[in-house]
Design an enzyme around this catalytic site. Structure first.
Site, short mmCIF file in Angstrom:
data_model
loop_
_atom_site.label_atom_id
_atom_site.label_comp_id
_atom_site.label_asym_id
_atom_site.label_seq_id
_atom_site.Cartn_x
_atom_site.Cartn_y
_atom_site.Cartn_z
N GLN A 30 54.43 -0.76 -49.14
CA GLN A 30 54.69 -1.70 -48.30
C GLN A 30 53.80 -2.85 -48.77
O GLN A 30 52.88 -2.74 -48.71
CB GLN A 30 54.56 -1.28 -46.96
N ASP B 178 62.09 0.88 -54.40
CA ASP B 178 62.06 -0.53 -54.17
C ASP B 178 62.67 -1.51 -55.26
O ASP B 178 63.02 -2.76 -55.13
CB ASP B 178 60.61 -1.06 -53.91
N LYS C 15 61.83 2.25 -41.61
CA LYS C 15 62.17 3.01 -42.76
C LYS C 15 62.14 4.45 -42.37
O LYS C 15 63.08 5.40 -43.00
CB LYS C 15 61.35 2.72 -43.97
N1 GUN Z 1 57.60 -6.30 -47.71
C1 GUN Z 1 58.88 -7.02 -47.36
N2 GUN Z 1 59.56 -6.47 -47.84
C2 GUN Z 1 59.47 -5.33 -48.36
C3 GUN Z 1 60.29 -4.40 -48.96
O1 GUN Z 1 61.53 -4.45 -49.30
N3 GUN Z 1 59.74 -3.51 -49.70
C4 GUN Z 1 58.30 -3.31 -49.90
N4 GUN Z 1 57.80 -2.46 -50.33
N5 GUN Z 1 57.43 -4.19 -49.10
C5 GUN Z 1 58.02 -5.26 -48.42
#
Ligand code: GUN
Length: 294
Positions: free
Chosen positions: A96, A119, A52
């Site tokens: 995350q 998110d 990311k």
């Molecule tokens: N863990 C797995 N997918 C995601 C996501 O799209 N965002 C976040 N913050 N954690 C994740």
């Protein structure tokens, strides 16, 4: 069979975002700034967060990666979130998931300022999504919608079966596919661990979105001819013959299911890269909203 190429589509989206960032720079405007917070040292999570941050650099965003130890308390994490909420330079941030078990995930997600919640996990944003209001749509479902849209896959009046009811993928996906508009207007069945005779349901599906995390779960006999198959699974399966010691494996038995499918996403190179591209899109949206409101 047409491959829904997430890698290429994500690349196209990143080119479009880069053009937007270049315009911002030319106008002397602030560029979007995404922060990512990770607690602990889970290998897969570190890889995702790293991707990311790398994607931010690629499109010209600013990015900040905050790593906290796995022993971090809930109070310490909430304090860090408060700092990010108040930091005017940060347009959006993510925490995350999953979080270590001493931390209450719901409490953490509720603490994120909705206007920075790129998110789309805060209940305010999730509620807006369900009510067709403009908001941040969770990146993985948003990426799937974008793939369906860009490939012109018909969803209206189709029977979409979603496998898995996670808050990150299955639940929002089931809401989005049933919304008015395109992609949407589907008749949706949300299946989960208590669903009986799942194969009976999946064989009636025009579109199957599998977000289960069980490698090679969806077999050819569970799918009807011409179905659209979206594979959200990304499980690391140990494999000593590879350099990394594992292979990324989807929920779908690709070799056999692809012979029956009209459209199918590969793993890797399908939904995964789209998730990152859509997080960038949400961050761009967050910056735009802050520019308008300030
Ligand atoms: N863990 C797995 N997918 C995601 C996501 O799209 N965002 C976040 N913050 N954690 C994740």
């Amino acid at each position: 069979m047409i491959l829904l190429d997430g890698k290429k589509t994500a690349q196209d989206i990143k080119v479009e975002i880069t053009a937007e960032v270049n315009k911002m720079k030319a106008n002397g405007e602030k560029v979007p700034h995404l922060a990512a917070l990770i607690v602990g040292s889970d290998g897969a999570s570190l890889t995702y967060v790293g991707s990311k941050v790398k994607a931010c650099e690629l499109v010209g965003f600013e990015s900040t990666l905050i790593k906290m130890p796995s022993t971090t308390s809930e109070t310490e994490l909430l304090k860090k979130i408060k700092e990010l909420n108040q930091n005017d330079d940060i347009d959006g941030f993510i925490v995350q998931l999953p979080l270590p078990e001493q931390i209450d995930t719901q409490k953490v997600l509720m603490a994120i300022c909705p206007s920075k919640d790129v998110d789309g996990f805060h209940p305010e944003n999730f509620g807006k999504m369900a009510l067709d209001m403009t908001t941040f749509i969770p990146a993985t479902p948003f990426g799937i919608l974008e793939l369906l849209e860009r490939y012109g896959v018909e969803t209206k009046g189709k029977h979409t079966v979603v496998i898995g009811r996670s808050h990150i993928v299955g639940r929002p996906m089931s809401i989005l596919m049933g919304r008015k508009g395109f992609p949407g207007n589907s008749t949706v069945t949300l299946t989960h661990s208590y669903t009986k005779n799942i194969a009976q349901i999946t064989t009636q599906a025009d579109i199957i979105i599998s977000a289960l995390g069980v490698p090679n779960y969806l077999k050819a006999e569970m799918v009807k001819d011409g179905a659209v198959i979206i594979d959200v699974g990304i499980t690391r399966v140990p494999d000593e013959t590879t350099e990394k010691g594992y292979v990324i494996t989807g929920d779908v038995d690709f070799e056999n299911v692809s012979k029956k499918a009209s459209y199918i996403t590969p793993v890797p190179g399908g939904v995964g890269p789209m998730t990152i591209a859509m997080l960038l899109k949400n961050t761009l949206l967050a910056r735009e909203q802050r520019r308008v409101n300030n």
